[in-house]
Write a protein that holds these residues in place. Sequence first.
Motif, mmCIF file in Angstrom:
data_model
loop_
_atom_site.group_PDB
_atom_site.id
_atom_site.type_symbol
_atom_site.label_atom_id
_atom_site.label_comp_id
_atom_site.label_asym_id
_atom_site.label_seq_id
_atom_site.Cartn_x
_atom_site.Cartn_y
_atom_site.Cartn_z
ATOM 1 N N TRP A 17 -20.033 -12.634 -3.864
ATOM 2 C CA TRP A 17 -21.105 -11.950 -4.577
ATOM 3 C C TRP A 17 -20.676 -10.535 -4.938
ATOM 4 C CZ3 TRP A 17 -26.620 -13.083 -5.165
ATOM 5 C CH2 TRP A 17 -26.912 -14.431 -4.921
ATOM 6 N N GLU A 21 -24.982 -8.242 -8.136
ATOM 7 C CA GLU A 21 -25.785 -9.428 -7.801
ATOM 8 C C GLU A 21 -26.592 -9.188 -6.530
ATOM 9 O OE1 GLU A 21 -23.440 -13.384 -9.275
ATOM 10 O OE2 GLU A 21 -22.452 -12.173 -7.750
ATOM 11 N N LEU A 25 -30.633 -9.379 -6.204
ATOM 12 C CA LEU A 25 -31.278 -10.289 -5.253
ATOM 13 C C LEU A 25 -32.164 -9.534 -4.271
ATOM 14 C CD1 LEU A 25 -31.674 -13.096 -4.104
ATOM 15 C CD2 LEU A 25 -29.599 -12.808 -2.759
ATOM 16 N N TRP A 37 -36.712 -20.603 -3.443
ATOM 17 C CA TRP A 37 -35.317 -20.274 -3.704
ATOM 18 C C TRP A 37 -34.807 -20.910 -4.982
ATOM 19 C CZ3 TRP A 37 -33.794 -16.265 -1.171
ATOM 20 C CH2 TRP A 37 -34.299 -16.009 0.094
ATOM 21 N N PRO A 41 -33.293 -17.699 -8.741
ATOM 22 C CA PRO A 41 -32.218 -17.198 -9.595
ATOM 23 C C PRO A 41 -32.677 -16.987 -11.034
ATOM 24 C CG PRO A 41 -31.454 -19.031 -8.277
ATOM 25 C CD PRO A 41 -32.932 -18.953 -8.062
ATOM 26 N N LEU A 46 -30.382 -14.173 -12.035
ATOM 27 C CA LEU A 46 -29.081 -14.368 -11.396
ATOM 28 C C LEU A 46 -28.488 -15.706 -11.840
ATOM 29 C CD1 LEU A 46 -29.880 -13.219 -7.763
ATOM 30 C CD2 LEU A 46 -28.074 -12.264 -9.190
ATOM 31 N N ARG A 48 -26.879 -17.877 -10.202
ATOM 32 C CA ARG A 48 -26.478 -18.427 -8.911
ATOM 33 C C ARG A 48 -27.371 -19.595 -8.553
ATOM 34 N NH1 ARG A 48 -21.788 -16.834 -6.012
ATOM 35 N NH2 ARG A 48 -21.227 -14.798 -6.784
ATOM 36 N N CYS A 53 -28.383 -18.147 -3.111
ATOM 37 C CA CYS A 53 -29.179 -16.929 -2.968
ATOM 38 C C CYS A 53 -29.780 -16.841 -1.566
ATOM 39 C CB CYS A 53 -30.307 -16.897 -3.993
ATOM 40 S SG CYS A 53 -29.722 -16.742 -5.682
ATOM 41 N N TRP A 57 -28.938 -13.980 1.181
ATOM 42 C CA TRP A 57 -29.986 -13.132 1.740
ATOM 43 C C TRP A 57 -30.023 -13.251 3.254
ATOM 44 C CZ3 TRP A 57 -32.987 -9.131 0.994
ATOM 45 C CH2 TRP A 57 -34.109 -8.946 1.799
#
Length: 307
Positions: A17, A21, A25, A37, A41, A46, A48, A53, A57
């Motif tokens: 990452w 990004e 996030l 989730w 993105p 994002l 991703r 993600c 996180w």
Amino acid sequence: MGRSPCCAKEGLNRGAWTAHEDKILSDYIKLHGEGKWRNLPKRAGLRRCGKSCRLRWLNYLRPDIKRGNISSDEEDLIIRLHKLLGNRWSLIAGRLPGRTDNEIKNYWNTNLGKKVKDLQQQNTNNSTPKNAKIAHKQNNPKPMVPNSHVVRTKATKCSKVLFMNSLPNSSTMQNLQNKVETETKTKPSMHVDSRDSDSMSNNQMENGNEFLSFSDAKKGLSTDLLVDFNMGDHDISLSELLNSDFSTACNFDYNELLSPCSDQTPMFSDEILKNWTECSFVDEKNVTNNLHYFTSFLESSEDVLGE
DNA sequence: AACCCGCGCAACCGCCTTTAG
DNA sequence: GCTAAAGGCGGTTGCGCGGGT
């Protein structure tokens, strides 16, 4: 039937990452909270996968993450919990403040697994089952993590874990614990561990995420074992906790909590396991009860599973 | 200086469980 | 009760870094 992939892989970023990004996030989650989730993105802008993600996180960006330097106390606890729970990393991580399952899993795979294996090998080579075990307990108040045979080849990593050249004798341990007690009384919100504080991320320090300040704000309850035990007059260090004879100290017969299996090796009841792993310690009464559970587990695991 | 090797760790993968419709 | 989506978890992979030769 096979599950469909969680997201189309085309056009998505993969691998490490970037800081940009990360910022997107964490900004998004700070604003909208965790969850959803799969949609995150797209909403956050994002490129991703949602799972990616979530992982990023949980394992890296979460503000309560504590990085590096697994202390000897934590290490000891991991070993014991692993002996008890096996590869249930999330459960183990749940009892270690600020540690992620991924981190613990990695640490186990690269360090502790070998260590424990070595230890077991030693035990099978030169011990007669019961007497040796009793003698071991008496001579080694801190039973696990023997002379570390694992040589850390990377000098830069040596600062992360304090390896003693030999097991501390009981007086050394006593001194250490006295020190811990003194320090926890002067700095009630801090837990003394062997880490070099410089190595903690500035971010953590700035945010006040010291070792003991972690709490699960979202759930409104603490999942932090060390916090749980660091309460008013009941201040207790993890070392003490792990080394004490709880059943005696608490006048508590943990055998009553074990599922009766006639003459077989007693097994832990799922109910107890559930209770303990999910316990919240939100009030003092709970603390006492769950301390009993916890101590029962650790003590019993030494006897039941340590063969 | 260049190459090799081992380690640590972040990230991915795929399966399992839980939840929502 | 059934099904698919979403979330969670553990195993594995691969990259970057540092030490050794």
